[in-house]
Design an enzyme around this catalytic site. Sequence first.
Site, mmCIF file in Angstrom:
data_model
loop_
_atom_site.group_PDB
_atom_site.id
_atom_site.type_symbol
_atom_site.label_atom_id
_atom_site.label_comp_id
_atom_site.label_asym_id
_atom_site.label_seq_id
_atom_site.Cartn_x
_atom_site.Cartn_y
_atom_site.Cartn_z
ATOM 1 N N GLU A 1 0.822 -1.214 0.000
ATOM 2 C CA GLU A 1 0.000 0.000 0.000
ATOM 3 C C GLU A 1 0.856 1.264 0.000
ATOM 4 O OE1 GLU A 1 -3.203 -0.067 2.822
ATOM 5 O OE2 GLU A 1 -3.914 -1.999 2.104
ATOM 6 N N GLU B 1 -7.313 -0.869 14.575
ATOM 7 C CA GLU B 1 -8.190 -1.717 13.764
ATOM 8 C C GLU B 1 -7.868 -3.192 14.005
ATOM 9 O OE1 GLU B 1 -8.166 -0.433 9.693
ATOM 10 O OE2 GLU B 1 -8.635 -2.428 8.944
ATOM 11 N N ARG C 1 -8.505 -1.302 -0.837
ATOM 12 C CA ARG C 1 -7.916 -2.598 -0.536
ATOM 13 C C ARG C 1 -6.411 -2.546 -0.825
ATOM 14 N NH1 ARG C 1 -11.733 -6.529 0.867
ATOM 15 N NH2 ARG C 1 -9.866 -7.224 1.974
ATOM 16 N N SER C 2 -5.713 -3.617 -0.436
ATOM 17 C CA SER C 2 -4.275 -3.624 -0.718
ATOM 18 C C SER C 2 -4.002 -3.815 -2.206
ATOM 19 C CB SER C 2 -3.579 -4.701 0.113
ATOM 20 O OG SER C 2 -4.228 -5.940 -0.032
ATOM 21 N N ASP D 1 -3.460 -0.725 12.141
ATOM 22 C CA ASP D 1 -4.288 -1.890 11.799
ATOM 23 C C ASP D 1 -3.461 -3.108 12.164
ATOM 24 O OD1 ASP D 1 -5.887 -3.874 10.860
ATOM 25 O OD2 ASP D 1 -5.908 -3.237 8.760
ATOM 26 N N LYS E 1 -15.655 -1.420 3.141
ATOM 27 C CA LYS E 1 -15.010 -1.860 1.904
ATOM 28 C C LYS E 1 -16.088 -2.524 1.054
ATOM 29 C CE LYS E 1 -10.541 -3.282 3.965
ATOM 30 N NZ LYS E 1 -9.893 -4.451 4.614
ATOM 31 N N LYS F 1 -9.254 5.585 4.393
ATOM 32 C CA LYS F 1 -7.985 4.847 4.498
ATOM 33 C C LYS F 1 -7.686 4.251 3.126
ATOM 34 C CE LYS F 1 -6.216 0.688 6.787
ATOM 35 N NZ LYS F 1 -6.610 -0.661 7.230
HETATM 36 P P1 PGA Z 1 -6.488 -5.952 2.579
HETATM 37 O O1 PGA Z 1 -5.888 -5.019 3.711
HETATM 38 O O2 PGA Z 1 -7.065 -5.102 1.520
HETATM 39 O O3 PGA Z 1 -5.297 -6.755 2.147
HETATM 40 O O4 PGA Z 1 -7.538 -6.803 3.257
HETATM 41 C C1 PGA Z 1 -6.516 -3.866 4.151
HETATM 42 C C2 PGA Z 1 -6.953 -3.968 5.592
HETATM 43 O O5 PGA Z 1 -6.762 -4.987 6.265
HETATM 44 O O6 PGA Z 1 -7.538 -3.012 6.093
HETATM 45 ZN ZN ZN Z 2 -7.809 -4.110 8.143
#
Ligand code: PGA
Ligand code: ZN
Length: 429
Positions: free
Chosen positions: A206, A286, A367-368, A243, A338, A389
């Site tokens: 990220e 988080e 998302r990542s 997080d 999300k 975020k």
């Molecule tokens: P992810 O990470 O998109 O890989 O789930 C983001 C998060 O955990 O907030």
């Molecule tokens: Zn998270």
Amino acid sequence: MKTAIADLRGRRLWDSRGRPTIEVEVRTCGGGRGRAIAPAGASTGSREAVDLRDEGAAFGGFGVRRVLYGIENEIAPLLRGRNAADQQAIDLLLKALDGTPEKRRLGANALVATSMAVARAAAATMGVPLWRHLAQGGTVPALPLPQIQIFGGGAHAGGRLDVQDFMVVAVGAPDFPTALDWTAEIYRRAGDLLAAEGRLRGVADEGGWWPAFDGNREALETLLRAIEAAGRIPGEEVAIALDIAASVLHSEGRYRLRRDGRELDGDAFRELLLEWLARFPIVSVEDPLAEDDPAGFAAFTAAAGPRIQVVADDLVVTDAGRIREAAAIGAANAVLVKPNQVGTLSEALAAVRAAREAGWNAIASARSGESEDVTILHLAVGWGLPQLKVGALARGERTAKWNEGLRLAEDLPGGGALPPPGSFPWGRS
Ligand code: PGA
Ligand code: ZN
């Protein structure tokens, strides 16, 4: 009807991890066009809606041929002629067409890209910005307060750090552009500190620095030093948000901190997090515990107190019903939103409403695995979500969102204004 859907198609594009993803493009009879690209997680909650992929060797199993087949042969024929301006009706059709609670037949990636592209096409046809089309009325549009990643860890940096996101929140910034200015200085200073100590390994998924720290506490200390080196007052002007993404660290009742060389049970892990809260200017945590430990979440939330934001991500996966259940036991006081965790915009909006009814804060989140798609920023503004975020202030798929916020700061009635301090747990007296 100008907003009737004339054409809908899917195509395969690439995401920020070099994996295939899908874009849906919608054209209306009025000539409006909307496109949206599905994001993808890496530290996904086990109860998230299904990100459908092809099996087999191609692209490491991340192929999207099946998803495209469903878009072309099922979604497009069903939605042609329907009113793109009626998001709720479109989303209900999509949900019913898939027919499974987890969206495992057509894939949440197909549903989210379609749902977002429909919204974009409707907005384009009506000649209004997306945030305005999404606006629910009643709220004065404001830009969200950013949570910006400085160090990346966990599943986004090969497990090099246990905690996934070390972020800053410019709690004292007068407006959105200033929040980004302050954060940019901190990001730069943090990179300089790492480089000087020979601990800089590049950037994580990220965009946060990928550091070679010996432990999680060292990361917190370095972050504090970076805030100070940038000339900001820790806690007053700029605070820390974490997080933990604790599900990844958890197995059989124990939390494994590889960097710190420790294995802790739930109680001891909570104690460790509370120690960090006491020592560092942290305002938001988080996923402090694993997704299957709502009671642990509740104990942590109670112990942290009302001024600490406890954010549920993997625990509730943007699902209105799960938010209500979690709120009933006081498992958190904020939710990460999300849309691809649940499938459609209407279901994500239902999650936002459930959070509001529970008195929870809401944080829009990318998302990542991301792309140039900036829908999430418009959702935050349109739906009145007070925080956002999307990773670091680096890498194009991240800066696309922050830069869109800067453009909106010129257009919104309130300029770059952020929500008032009372909108946040730490700002309440
Ligand atoms: P992810 O990470 O998109 O890989 O789930 C983001 C998060 O955990 O907030
Ligand atoms: Zn998270």
